[in-house]
Design an enzyme around this catalytic site. Structure first.
Site, PDB file in Angstrom:
ATOM      1  N   PRO A   2       0.700  -1.318  -0.058  1.00 46.96           N
ATOM      2  CA  PRO A   2       0.073  -0.128  -0.020  1.00 46.96           C
ATOM      3  C   PRO A   2       0.596   1.414  -0.010  1.00 46.96           C
ATOM      4  O   PRO A   2       1.799   1.478   0.894  1.00 46.96           O
ATOM      5  CB  PRO A   2      -0.680  -0.191   1.374  1.00 46.96           C
ATOM      6  CG  PRO A   2      -0.653  -1.535   1.659  1.00 46.96           C
ATOM      7  CD  PRO A   2       0.487  -2.014   1.114  1.00 46.96           C
ATOM      8  N   GLU A   3       0.610   2.078  -0.803  1.00 49.24           N
ATOM      9  CA  GLU A   3       1.130   3.396  -1.076  1.00 49.24           C
ATOM     10  C   GLU A   3       0.118   4.486  -1.006  1.00 49.24           C
ATOM     11  O   GLU A   3      -1.125   4.086  -0.640  1.00 49.24           O
ATOM     12  CB  GLU A   3       2.035   3.623  -2.236  1.00 49.24           C
ATOM     13  CG  GLU A   3       3.156   2.529  -2.374  1.00 49.24           C
ATOM     14  CD  GLU A   3       4.356   2.817  -2.935  1.00 49.24           C
ATOM     15  OE1 GLU A   3       4.794   4.339  -3.174  1.00 49.24           O
ATOM     16  OE2 GLU A   3       5.348   1.978  -3.322  1.00 49.24           O
ATOM     17  N   LYS A  51      -0.333   7.690   4.375  1.00 49.89           N
ATOM     18  CA  LYS A  51      -0.491   6.133   4.424  1.00 49.89           C
ATOM     19  C   LYS A  51      -1.477   5.802   5.429  1.00 49.89           C
ATOM     20  O   LYS A  51      -1.604   4.472   5.766  1.00 49.89           O
ATOM     21  CB  LYS A  51       0.669   5.423   4.408  1.00 49.89           C
ATOM     22  CG  LYS A  51       1.773   5.430   3.255  1.00 49.89           C
ATOM     23  CD  LYS A  51       2.740   4.509   3.301  1.00 49.89           C
ATOM     24  CE  LYS A  51       3.827   4.867   2.192  1.00 49.89           C
ATOM     25  NZ  LYS A  51       4.721   3.747   2.189  1.00 49.89           N
ATOM     26  N   ASN A 173       8.049   2.706  -1.465  1.00 49.35           N
ATOM     27  CA  ASN A 173       9.082   2.081  -2.175  1.00 49.35           C
ATOM     28  C   ASN A 173       8.953   2.115  -3.594  1.00 49.35           C
ATOM     29  O   ASN A 173       9.868   2.401  -4.442  1.00 49.35           O
ATOM     30  CB  ASN A 173       9.520   0.889  -1.586  1.00 49.35           C
ATOM     31  CG  ASN A 173      11.037   0.637  -1.844  1.00 49.35           C
ATOM     32  OD1 ASN A 173      11.726   1.616  -1.901  1.00 49.35           O
ATOM     33  ND2 ASN A 173      11.355  -0.823  -1.912  1.00 49.35           N
ATOM     34  N   ARG A 254      14.816  -0.555   3.595  1.00 43.36           N
ATOM     35  CA  ARG A 254      14.363  -0.918   2.428  1.00 43.36           C
ATOM     36  C   ARG A 254      15.146  -1.368   1.148  1.00 43.36           C
ATOM     37  O   ARG A 254      16.391  -1.468   1.122  1.00 43.36           O
ATOM     38  CB  ARG A 254      13.375   0.110   1.640  1.00 43.36           C
ATOM     39  CG  ARG A 254      12.678   1.024   2.477  1.00 43.36           C
ATOM     40  CD  ARG A 254      11.358   0.024   2.974  1.00 43.36           C
ATOM     41  NE  ARG A 254      10.456   0.589   3.656  1.00 43.36           N
ATOM     42  CZ  ARG A 254       9.315   1.541   3.474  1.00 43.36           C
ATOM     43  NH1 ARG A 254       9.086   1.554   2.008  1.00 43.36           N
ATOM     44  NH2 ARG A 254       8.483   2.265   4.050  1.00 43.36           N
TER      45      ARG A 254
END
Length: 273
Positions: A2-3, A51, A173, A254
């Site tokens: 989810p972004e 988010k 990301n 990340r």
């Protein structure tokens, strides 16, 4: 993953399903809210901030001296909400992942594997969200403030700075990797060495806005399977521009993807590579 645009879309799904409805039942499956009963509460709206997902409710006067409340949730990597018709089978995820169920006469909202689930007065939302930078999909999006926050730590790598929700809220990301490819920037470039920080911020906002309202995220213009990204998720595959094998490496906590040719390494970097 989810972004910001995924959370925005999820908020709209919940808004269409529940807004204006009185809840006929609720079931919280997290210890902190296990005894909470929202029966008789009314859903005013569902919205997002970066988010974070915010379900705003009105409590019956006899239930609470505070009328306006917010059910806050964060999807992180694997959380999701689904809206079902009453009586419809819940099929999105295994039942043991359900964290909350909200029932109304017209829909049932089920939250799976949600994080940071909390019920608080709406007036206190900033206690959870006040640290966030400008929301790329918010009505109050402020690109100048986003640039100011990014530039405040010039030695940070641009890859990590874009992921820091304190700078701008909503970029994850996927969009970081794609944005930096499109700008020709190595993820390890110090923020202070980015030649056009305002242009980078503007493109970030356009990428998220272009995908708002659909579930397939694309930065290439194609919605065909396997053609939606330039570098993200394409380790060792040929760059769509130059043919160089796409790289994959850890960046902070990340994993980043980049083209070693189209995104040449910076001449100086805070951490030699």
């Amino acid at each position: 993953m989810p972004e910001g645009d995924t959370v925005w879309n999820t908020a709209r799904v919940l808004h269409r399903a529940l807004a204006g409805a009185g809840l006929t039942g609720s079931d919280f499956r997290v210890p902190s809210l296990a005894t909470t009963d929202l029966t008789g509460w009314t859903v005013r709206e569902s919205t997002s901030r970066g988010k974070h997902l915010l379900l705003r409710l009105t409590a019956p006067p006899q239930t609470s001296p505070t009328a306006a409340w917010t059910l806050h949730s964060h999807l992180r990597m694997d959380g999701t909400w689904r809206a079902y018709a009453p009586g419809e089978r819940w099929t999105a995820r295994p039942a043991h992942l359900i964290r909350v169920v909200l029932r109304s006469p017209k829909a049932v909202a089920v939250g799976y594997h949600l994080h940071e689930l909390a019920l608080l007065p709406t007036a206190e939302e900033e206690s959870l969200l006040g640290h966030l930078g400008p929301d790329l999909l918010g009505d109050d999006w402020d690109p100048d403030e986003a640039v100011r926050r990014l530039a405040a730590v010039p030695e940070a790598t641009i890859g990590e700075a874009l992921l820091d929700q304190r700078n701008l809220a909503g970029v994850g990301n996927l969009y970081t990797c794609e944005l930096l490819f499109l700008r020709g920037l190595s993820p390890w470039t110090p923020v202070g060495a980015v030649p056009d920080l305002a242009g980078t911020v503007a493109l970030a906002q356009r990428l998220l806005a272009a995908n708002r309202g659909r579930w397939t995220q694309s930065t290439t213009g194609s919605l065909r399977r396997g053609q939606t990204s330039y570098v993200y998720g394409r380790r060792a595959e040929p760059c769509r521009r130059c043919g160089t094998a796409i790289g994959r490496e850890e960046l902070g906590e990340r994993v980043t993807y980049w083209c070693p040719t189209c995104q040449p390494p910076p001449t100086t970097t805070p951490a030699a590579r």
